[in-house]
Design a protein around this motif. Structure first.
Motif, PDB file in Angstrom:
ATOM      1  N   ASP A 138       0.826  -1.204   0.000  1.00 39.94           N
ATOM      2  CA  ASP A 138       0.000   0.000   0.000  1.00 39.94           C
ATOM      3  C   ASP A 138       0.865   1.261   0.000  1.00 39.94           C
ATOM      4  N   ALA A 139       1.923   1.262   0.808  1.00 40.16           N
ATOM      5  CA  ALA A 139       2.805   2.431   0.865  1.00 40.16           C
ATOM      6  C   ALA A 139       3.477   2.691  -0.474  1.00 40.16           C
ATOM      7  N   MET A 140       3.765   1.610  -1.207  1.00 39.25           N
ATOM      8  CA  MET A 140       4.435   1.748  -2.495  1.00 39.25           C
ATOM      9  C   MET A 140       3.449   1.840  -3.660  1.00 39.25           C
ATOM     10  N   GLU A 141       2.153   1.671  -3.345  1.00 37.11           N
ATOM     11  CA  GLU A 141       1.075   1.734  -4.338  1.00 37.11           C
ATOM     12  C   GLU A 141       1.288   0.739  -5.473  1.00 37.11           C
ATOM     13  N   ILE A 142       1.546  -0.521  -5.072  1.00 39.42           N
ATOM     14  CA  ILE A 142       1.699  -1.603  -6.037  1.00 39.42           C
ATOM     15  C   ILE A 142       0.927  -2.819  -5.548  1.00 39.42           C
ATOM     16  N   ASP A 143       0.748  -3.787  -6.444  1.00 41.75           N
ATOM     17  CA  ASP A 143       0.108  -5.051  -6.105  1.00 41.75           C
ATOM     18  C   ASP A 143       1.172  -6.120  -5.884  1.00 41.75           C
ATOM     19  N   GLY A 144       0.794  -7.184  -5.173  1.00 40.38           N
ATOM     20  CA  GLY A 144       1.723  -8.254  -4.844  1.00 40.38           C
ATOM     21  C   GLY A 144       2.541  -8.792  -6.008  1.00 40.38           C
ATOM     22  N   PRO A 145       1.901  -9.135  -7.135  1.00 39.92           N
ATOM     23  CA  PRO A 145       2.672  -9.697  -8.246  1.00 39.92           C
ATOM     24  C   PRO A 145       3.701  -8.739  -8.853  1.00 39.92           C
ATOM     25  N   GLU A 146       3.606  -7.455  -8.528  1.00 43.73           N
ATOM     26  CA  GLU A 146       4.584  -6.477  -9.010  1.00 43.73           C
ATOM     27  C   GLU A 146       5.792  -6.373  -8.083  1.00 43.73           C
ATOM     28  N   ALA A 147       5.737  -7.030  -6.926  1.00 40.88           N
ATOM     29  CA  ALA A 147       6.760  -6.862  -5.894  1.00 40.88           C
ATOM     30  C   ALA A 147       7.675  -8.076  -5.797  1.00 40.88           C
ATOM     31  N   ILE A 148       8.868  -7.818  -5.295  1.00 42.40           N
ATOM     32  CA  ILE A 148       9.845  -8.861  -4.990  1.00 42.40           C
ATOM     33  C   ILE A 148      10.328  -8.594  -3.571  1.00 42.40           C
ATOM     34  N   MET A 149      10.387  -9.637  -2.779  1.00 42.56           N
ATOM     35  CA  MET A 149      10.887  -9.529  -1.403  1.00 42.56           C
ATOM     36  C   MET A 149      12.212 -10.268  -1.328  1.00 42.56           C
ATOM     37  N   VAL A 150      13.226  -9.614  -0.794  1.00 47.40           N
ATOM     38  CA  VAL A 150      14.546 -10.219  -0.623  1.00 47.40           C
ATOM     39  C   VAL A 150      14.828 -10.275   0.867  1.00 47.40           C
ATOM     40  N   GLY A 151      15.182 -11.452   1.370  1.00 49.77           N
ATOM     41  CA  GLY A 151      15.481 -11.559   2.786  1.00 49.77           C
ATOM     42  C   GLY A 151      16.179 -12.851   3.129  1.00 49.77           C
ATOM     43  N   ASP A 152      16.632 -12.922   4.369  1.00 51.73           N
ATOM     44  CA  ASP A 152      17.446 -14.059   4.801  1.00 51.73           C
ATOM     45  C   ASP A 152      16.682 -15.084   5.626  1.00 51.73           C
ATOM     46  N   ARG A 153      15.371 -14.987   5.636  1.00 46.44           N
ATOM     47  CA  ARG A 153      14.549 -15.945   6.379  1.00 46.44           C
ATOM     48  C   ARG A 153      13.502 -16.529   5.430  1.00 46.44           C
ATOM     49  N   LEU A 154      13.557 -17.835   5.282  1.00 48.62           N
ATOM     50  CA  LEU A 154      12.684 -18.508   4.330  1.00 48.62           C
ATOM     51  C   LEU A 154      11.207 -18.291   4.664  1.00 48.62           C
ATOM     52  N   ARG A 155      10.831 -18.506   5.909  1.00 53.03           N
ATOM     53  CA  ARG A 155       9.418 -18.394   6.304  1.00 53.03           C
ATOM     54  C   ARG A 155       8.917 -16.957   6.194  1.00 53.03           C
ATOM     55  N   GLU A 156       9.692 -16.007   6.688  1.00 54.80           N
ATOM     56  CA  GLU A 156       9.252 -14.620   6.750  1.00 54.80           C
ATOM     57  C   GLU A 156       9.442 -13.854   5.447  1.00 54.80           C
ATOM     58  N   ASP A 157      10.486 -14.175   4.687  1.00 52.90           N
ATOM     59  CA  ASP A 157      10.841 -13.353   3.538  1.00 52.90           C
ATOM     60  C   ASP A 157      10.546 -13.986   2.186  1.00 52.90           C
ATOM     61  N   VAL A 158      10.275 -15.277   2.168  1.00 54.76           N
ATOM     62  CA  VAL A 158       9.954 -15.940   0.901  1.00 54.76           C
ATOM     63  C   VAL A 158       8.558 -16.532   0.958  1.00 54.76           C
ATOM     64  N   ARG A 159       8.301 -17.414   1.896  1.00 56.63           N
ATOM     65  CA  ARG A 159       6.993 -18.081   1.963  1.00 56.63           C
ATOM     66  C   ARG A 159       5.875 -17.133   2.401  1.00 56.63           C
ATOM     67  N   GLY A 160       6.135 -16.293   3.386  1.00 55.99           N
ATOM     68  CA  GLY A 160       5.121 -15.351   3.856  1.00 55.99           C
ATOM     69  C   GLY A 160       4.598 -14.440   2.759  1.00 55.99           C
ATOM     70  N   PRO A 161       5.474 -13.776   2.027  1.00 53.77           N
ATOM     71  CA  PRO A 161       5.011 -12.875   0.973  1.00 53.77           C
ATOM     72  C   PRO A 161       4.268 -13.573  -0.170  1.00 53.77           C
ATOM     73  N   GLU A 162       4.546 -14.867  -0.366  1.00 54.41           N
ATOM     74  CA  GLU A 162       3.857 -15.604  -1.434  1.00 54.41           C
ATOM     75  C   GLU A 162       2.339 -15.547  -1.278  1.00 54.41           C
ATOM     76  N   GLN A 163       1.860 -15.384  -0.025  1.00 54.38           N
ATOM     77  CA  GLN A 163       0.415 -15.340   0.224  1.00 54.38           C
ATOM     78  C   GLN A 163      -0.256 -14.191  -0.524  1.00 54.38           C
ATOM     79  N   LEU A 164       0.527 -13.151  -0.849  1.00 53.54           N
ATOM     80  CA  LEU A 164      -0.013 -11.997  -1.561  1.00 53.54           C
ATOM     81  C   LEU A 164       0.497 -11.923  -2.997  1.00 53.54           C
ATOM     82  N   GLY A 165       1.102 -12.999  -3.475  1.00 58.54           N
ATOM     83  CA  GLY A 165       1.608 -13.025  -4.845  1.00 58.54           C
ATOM     84  C   GLY A 165       2.974 -12.383  -5.007  1.00 58.54           C
TER      85      GLY A 165
END
Length: 169
Positions: free
Chosen positions: A102-129
């Motif tokens: 919302d802050a970036m005014e984009i939808d999930g499929p337009e975003a990429i999350m980079v992080g060092d925790r599989l559950r929080e930074d890869v699997r979690g964001p998948e819920q929103l595409g």
């Protein structure tokens, strides 16, 4: 920290709490280093037309973490910072990723999350595409990475990985 102070029957105002958090964090901040070429990589990502954000699970007040990013002269690369200490929601709760979208005014499929925790930074964001990229590092060096997860060893790999992702989608 506020809860601990109250447990000791010490009442601190917001400024005092932020100062205390900064003092607690200082030894970590003093030994933290950034990767070589980080400024160049963040500049390249920005030049690719990407808007960058920080999304962090933390108990520290935003000013402490923003100060750390500023110390390394990287805060200005990020258009948005979302800290769980401010939202009171932690990854992998979908609501915190939605705050960032919302802050970036984009939808999930337009975003990429980079992080060092599989559950929080890869699997979690998948819920929103949101597509996740796993960053290998000291804290996760022995973590088994599923074959469907994109993994990098260094942040300077990101421009090529993201370019490759956009060519295959």
């Amino acid at each position: 920290l506020d809860r601990k102070a109250r447990g000791l029957r010490i009442t601190l105002n917001d400024g005092q709490l932020e100062e205390l958090a900064g003092l607690w964090y200082k030894p970590l901040s003093d030994v933290a280093v950034i990767e070589d070429n980080l400024h160049e990589t963040l500049g390249t990502l920005r030049d690719m037309g990407l808007r960058l954000a920080v999304l962090s699970n933390t108990f520290l007040p935003p000013g402490v973490l923003d100060g750390h990013l500023e110390k390394h002269k990287i805060l200005d690369y990020f258009s948005t910072t979302i800290y769980s200490s401010e939202t009171l929601v932690r990854k992998p709760n979908p609501q915190i990723y939605q705050f960032a979208l919302d802050a970036m005014e984009i939808d999930g499929p337009e975003a990429i999350m980079v992080g060092d925790r599989l559950r929080e930074d890869v699997r979690g964001p998948e819920q929103l595409g949101i597509k996740g990229i796993f960053k290998r590092g000291i804290v996760n060096r022995n973590k088994r990475i599923p074959s469907d997860v994109i993994a990098i060893n260094r942040i300077d790999e990101l421009p090529d990985v993201i370019t490759g992702m956009s060519q295959t989608s």
